[in-house]
Design a protein around this motif. Sequence first.
Motif, PDB file in Angstrom:
ATOM      1  N   ASN A  38       0.834  -1.207   0.000  1.00 29.03           N
ATOM      2  CA  ASN A  38       0.000   0.000   0.000  1.00 29.03           C
ATOM      3  C   ASN A  38       0.869   1.257   0.000  1.00 29.03           C
ATOM      4  N   GLN A  39       2.050   1.157   0.555  1.00 29.60           N
ATOM      5  CA  GLN A  39       2.916   2.320   0.685  1.00 29.60           C
ATOM      6  C   GLN A  39       3.779   2.564  -0.543  1.00 29.60           C
ATOM      7  N   TRP A  40       3.780   1.646  -1.482  1.00 28.77           N
ATOM      8  CA  TRP A  40       4.698   1.795  -2.612  1.00 28.77           C
ATOM      9  C   TRP A  40       4.558   3.140  -3.320  1.00 28.77           C
ATOM     10  N   PRO A  41       3.357   3.668  -3.590  1.00 25.62           N
ATOM     11  CA  PRO A  41       3.270   4.984  -4.231  1.00 25.62           C
ATOM     12  C   PRO A  41       3.917   6.089  -3.380  1.00 25.62           C
ATOM     13  N   LEU A  42       3.795   5.974  -2.067  1.00 28.15           N
ATOM     14  CA  LEU A  42       4.410   6.973  -1.183  1.00 28.15           C
ATOM     15  C   LEU A  42       5.933   6.825  -1.156  1.00 28.15           C
ATOM     16  N   ILE A  43       6.391   5.576  -1.156  1.00 27.75           N
ATOM     17  CA  ILE A  43       7.844   5.328  -1.194  1.00 27.75           C
ATOM     18  C   ILE A  43       8.408   5.833  -2.521  1.00 27.75           C
ATOM     19  N   GLU A  44       7.688   5.568  -3.606  1.00 28.70           N
ATOM     20  CA  GLU A  44       8.099   6.038  -4.936  1.00 28.70           C
ATOM     21  C   GLU A  44       8.173   7.569  -4.962  1.00 28.70           C
ATOM     22  N   ALA A  45       7.230   8.240  -4.294  1.00 35.20           N
ATOM     23  CA  ALA A  45       7.238   9.710  -4.233  1.00 35.20           C
ATOM     24  C   ALA A  45       8.482  10.215  -3.501  1.00 35.20           C
ATOM     25  N   VAL A  46       8.901   9.500  -2.456  1.00 33.13           N
ATOM     26  CA  VAL A  46      10.133   9.882  -1.734  1.00 33.13           C
ATOM     27  C   VAL A  46      11.338   9.713  -2.658  1.00 33.13           C
ATOM     28  N   PHE A  47      11.410   8.576  -3.367  1.00 32.95           N
ATOM     29  CA  PHE A  47      12.513   8.346  -4.305  1.00 32.95           C
ATOM     30  C   PHE A  47      12.569   9.452  -5.365  1.00 32.95           C
ATOM     31  N   GLU A  48      11.434   9.733  -5.977  1.00 33.13           N
ATOM     32  CA  GLU A  48      11.390  10.749  -7.041  1.00 33.13           C
ATOM     33  C   GLU A  48      11.773  12.121  -6.519  1.00 33.13           C
ATOM     34  N   ALA A  49      11.285  12.465  -5.333  1.00 30.65           N
ATOM     35  CA  ALA A  49      11.635  13.766  -4.746  1.00 30.65           C
ATOM     36  C   ALA A  49      13.124  13.830  -4.419  1.00 30.65           C
ATOM     37  N   ALA A  50      13.674  12.733  -3.911  1.00 26.71           N
ATOM     38  CA  ALA A  50      15.102  12.705  -3.583  1.00 26.71           C
ATOM     39  C   ALA A  50      15.952  12.820  -4.842  1.00 26.71           C
ATOM     40  N   ILE A  51      15.538  12.166  -5.908  1.00 20.60           N
ATOM     41  CA  ILE A  51      16.285  12.263  -7.173  1.00 20.60           C
ATOM     42  C   ILE A  51      16.217  13.691  -7.710  1.00 20.60           C
ATOM     43  N   ALA A  52      15.047  14.319  -7.636  1.00 25.40           N
ATOM     44  CA  ALA A  52      14.911  15.706  -8.087  1.00 25.40           C
ATOM     45  C   ALA A  52      15.771  16.633  -7.232  1.00 25.40           C
ATOM     46  N   PHE A  53      15.822  16.378  -5.920  1.00 25.19           N
ATOM     47  CA  PHE A  53      16.683  17.169  -5.034  1.00 25.19           C
ATOM     48  C   PHE A  53      18.141  17.001  -5.426  1.00 25.19           C
ATOM     49  N   ARG A  54      18.536  15.747  -5.636  1.00 22.94           N
ATOM     50  CA  ARG A  54      19.934  15.473  -6.001  1.00 22.94           C
ATOM     51  C   ARG A  54      20.306  16.178  -7.299  1.00 22.94           C
ATOM     52  N   GLU A  55      19.396  16.169  -8.281  1.00 22.05           N
ATOM     53  CA  GLU A  55      19.675  16.845  -9.555  1.00 22.05           C
ATOM     54  C   GLU A  55      19.792  18.355  -9.367  1.00 22.05           C
TER      55      GLU A  55
END
Length: 181
Positions: free
Chosen positions: A144-161
Amino acid sequence: MTGQLQWIGNLITAVATISGVLIGQALARRTERTKARREDATRWLQDRREAYAEFLAAVWPMRGVSTYAGICELGDPHHPTIDQRRLDVATKHELIYLIAPADVIKQADRVRGALFELFEDSHSKFDAVGVIDPGTVTTGGHDNQWPLIEAVFEAAIAFREAARRDLGIEAEPAEAAEVTK
């Protein structure tokens, strides 16, 4: 007449000497200011690089806390409590606010927001000291949390960029971004 020429010659020599000293001091001061500015810029770059890395390093364990809450809290002295980890993320986030440009701050806000959503989804009940009540944690909630975990990953990648752009580092290759997920 020769006394007058000698006096004029001495005056010209004195003026040239004084002018040379003043020009030399002005150039030395300018060189020193340029060097100090360059050293300050290098220090700021290093400070930003460290702040960005520390923020991301504080974010990743929080993702794990949210996903595996039932096994990471419960009084283990070798692991920080969830509140300590949240405080660590908040502290690193505030440092970003102090030293980063607006686009990096925006991405840090996005990471923190995504983490907060994941965390709130995972933990709705705490006891008085902020320790998770084991009875409120479901062990099967990872799907159930996968979309939320994916949002953290995507936000972290955008931050890193955004951080890489701020540091003057070329964009990360797409394959490397996928591997870090």
